[in-house]
Motif scaffolding. Structure first.
Motif, PDB file in Angstrom:
ATOM      1  N   LYS A   1       0.840  -1.203   0.000  1.00 19.63           N
ATOM      2  CA  LYS A   1       0.000   0.000   0.000  1.00 19.63           C
ATOM      3  C   LYS A   1       0.872   1.249   0.000  1.00 19.63           C
ATOM      4  O   LYS A   1       0.644   2.199  -0.733  1.00 19.63           O
ATOM      5  CB  LYS A   1      -0.906  -0.031   1.239  1.00 19.63           C
ATOM      6  CG  LYS A   1      -2.046   0.953   1.187  1.00 19.63           C
ATOM      7  CD  LYS A   1      -3.038   0.642   2.299  1.00 19.63           C
ATOM      8  CE  LYS A   1      -4.306   1.447   2.117  1.00 19.63           C
ATOM      9  NZ  LYS A   1      -5.308   1.122   3.104  1.00 19.63           N
TER      10      LYS A   1
ATOM     11  N   HIS B   1       1.279   4.030  -3.217  1.00 20.93           N
ATOM     12  CA  HIS B   1       1.069   5.478  -3.095  1.00 20.93           C
ATOM     13  C   HIS B   1       2.329   6.240  -3.507  1.00 20.93           C
ATOM     14  O   HIS B   1       2.233   7.299  -4.116  1.00 20.93           O
ATOM     15  CB  HIS B   1       0.650   5.844  -1.670  1.00 20.93           C
ATOM     16  CG  HIS B   1      -0.799   5.591  -1.423  1.00 20.93           C
ATOM     17  ND1 HIS B   1      -1.757   6.565  -1.511  1.00 20.93           N
ATOM     18  CD2 HIS B   1      -1.462   4.452  -1.127  1.00 20.93           C
ATOM     19  CE1 HIS B   1      -2.943   6.047  -1.261  1.00 20.93           C
ATOM     20  NE2 HIS B   1      -2.794   4.764  -1.021  1.00 20.93           N
TER      21      HIS B   1
ATOM     22  N   TYR C   1       2.937   6.567   3.532  1.00 21.59           N
ATOM     23  CA  TYR C   1       1.514   6.258   3.704  1.00 21.59           C
ATOM     24  C   TYR C   1       1.408   5.131   4.716  1.00 21.59           C
ATOM     25  O   TYR C   1       1.918   4.045   4.489  1.00 21.59           O
ATOM     26  CB  TYR C   1       0.938   5.807   2.356  1.00 21.59           C
ATOM     27  CG  TYR C   1      -0.561   5.913   2.255  1.00 21.59           C
ATOM     28  CD1 TYR C   1      -1.162   7.084   1.790  1.00 21.59           C
ATOM     29  CD2 TYR C   1      -1.379   4.844   2.604  1.00 21.59           C
ATOM     30  CE1 TYR C   1      -2.535   7.188   1.687  1.00 21.59           C
ATOM     31  CE2 TYR C   1      -2.757   4.942   2.506  1.00 21.59           C
ATOM     32  CZ  TYR C   1      -3.327   6.118   2.036  1.00 21.59           C
ATOM     33  OH  TYR C   1      -4.693   6.220   1.930  1.00 21.59           O
TER      34      TYR C   1
ATOM     35  N   GLU D   1      -1.055   2.828   7.294  1.00 20.56           N
ATOM     36  CA  GLU D   1      -2.415   2.401   7.602  1.00 20.56           C
ATOM     37  C   GLU D   1      -2.644   2.465   9.108  1.00 20.56           C
ATOM     38  O   GLU D   1      -1.855   1.936   9.880  1.00 20.56           O
ATOM     39  CB  GLU D   1      -2.583   0.962   7.107  1.00 20.56           C
ATOM     40  CG  GLU D   1      -4.009   0.533   6.954  1.00 20.56           C
ATOM     41  CD  GLU D   1      -4.113  -0.827   6.286  1.00 20.56           C
ATOM     42  OE1 GLU D   1      -5.181  -1.120   5.768  1.00 20.56           O
ATOM     43  OE2 GLU D   1      -3.133  -1.600   6.317  1.00 20.56           O
TER      44      GLU D   1
ATOM     45  N   SER E   1      -5.958   6.176   7.315  1.00 17.00           N
ATOM     46  CA  SER E   1      -4.499   6.186   7.161  1.00 17.00           C
ATOM     47  C   SER E   1      -3.949   7.574   7.456  1.00 17.00           C
ATOM     48  O   SER E   1      -4.705   8.536   7.618  1.00 17.00           O
ATOM     49  CB  SER E   1      -4.111   5.790   5.727  1.00 17.00           C
ATOM     50  OG  SER E   1      -4.563   4.479   5.441  1.00 17.00           O
TER      51      SER E   1
ATOM     52  N   ASP F   1      -9.381   6.635   4.071  1.00 20.76           N
ATOM     53  CA  ASP F   1      -8.659   6.349   2.824  1.00 20.76           C
ATOM     54  C   ASP F   1      -9.328   7.000   1.618  1.00 20.76           C
ATOM     55  O   ASP F   1      -8.665   7.551   0.740  1.00 20.76           O
ATOM     56  CB  ASP F   1      -8.556   4.827   2.605  1.00 20.76           C
ATOM     57  CG  ASP F   1      -7.651   4.170   3.639  1.00 20.76           C
ATOM     58  OD1 ASP F   1      -6.882   4.899   4.296  1.00 20.76           O
ATOM     59  OD2 ASP F   1      -7.715   2.944   3.795  1.00 20.76           O
TER      60      ASP F   1
ATOM     61  N   SER G   1      -7.560   9.841  -0.694  1.00 19.94           N
ATOM     62  CA  SER G   1      -7.399   9.605  -2.130  1.00 19.94           C
ATOM     63  C   SER G   1      -7.895  10.805  -2.935  1.00 19.94           C
ATOM     64  O   SER G   1      -7.231  11.260  -3.871  1.00 19.94           O
ATOM     65  CB  SER G   1      -8.177   8.338  -2.515  1.00 19.94           C
ATOM     66  OG  SER G   1      -8.015   8.087  -3.879  1.00 19.94           O
TER      67      SER G   1
END
Length: 222
Positions: free
Chosen positions: A127, A131, A141, A143, A149, A208, A212
């Motif tokens: 993940k 990113h 990034y 979580e 996040s 998230d 985004s």
């Protein structure tokens, strides 16, 4: 104050990395694996290193595993050994047991048998990398939960010269800017009227889906 003591079971890529990081931070670490070569590799890194089958309760008792406040179970492919080890550690009264999960099914079982924390290093790293791949402006990034996040982002062209009040990131994107980094300085809870400069780095927290949107609209330069 006595330093917290750690034990790491399984010295593969993830376990080995955790063991090295903790040792470098000056923490007492017991490194455990059933592979002699791996244990030998960590003899000069960890405080102690032992060859041991972690599914053998008597062996864990002998080394006084219940005296360790935090045990990290980083066993590789052997899900059965990972589950059995976790059960034994909790039965022996280890306060905090963090376990590496291979998949979501493994995680469900670990949660049911009392693991205190379950991590997916490969998925989480994937993940973070994804990113980073998307834009050079997305530096990190992490979580926090399945849906939330924290991101560390460089100020994009669309943000330069504007203040947090003008951008109104919370109202427009549902995210919170918790800090601004300028070189080695960190400004926690920054004031809304500060104009953002090209080298500024924002620490942003949110869902998230909101992060985004924020990244696509403001962080990723066209």
């Amino acid at each position: 104050m006595k330093k917290k003591e750690f034990a790491v079971i399984g010295l593969g890529r993830f376990g080995g990395s955790v063991c090295k990081e903790l040792s470098e931070e000056g923490m007492p670490v017991l490194a455990i694996d059933n592979d002699e070569d791996k244990v030998n590799e960590f003899k000069n890194i960890a405080s102690h290193a032992v060859i041991l089958d972690s599914t053998d309760e008597d062996s864990l008792k002998e080394i006084g595993i219940s005296n360790f406040e935090h045990v990290i179970v980083a066993i590789g492919e052997n899900i059965q050994a990972s589950i059995l080890t976790t059960v034994i550690l909790k039965d022996l009264g280890v306060t905090t047991v963090t376990v590496k999960a291979q998949n979501d099914y493994h995680e469900k079982i670990l949660n049911k048998i009392g693991a205190d924390q379950v991590v997916h290093p490969e998925r989480d790293m994937g993940k973070r990398l994804a990113h980073n791949f998307i834009s050079n402006n997305i530096l990190d990034y992490l979580e926090l939960s399945e849906e939330h996040s924290i991101a560390e982002v460089k100020v994009g062209h669309k943000m330069i010269g504007k203040s947090l009040a003008e951008l109104d990131i919370r109202a427009n994107y549902g995210c919170n800017v918790v800090a601004i980094k300028k070189g080695k300085d960190i400004n926690v809870s920054p004031q809304a009227d500060i104009a953002l400069k090209p080298d500024d780095i924002l620490i942003v927290i949110g869902a998230d889906i909101d992060l985004s949107r924020f990244e696509k609209r403001l962080v990723i330069d066209d």
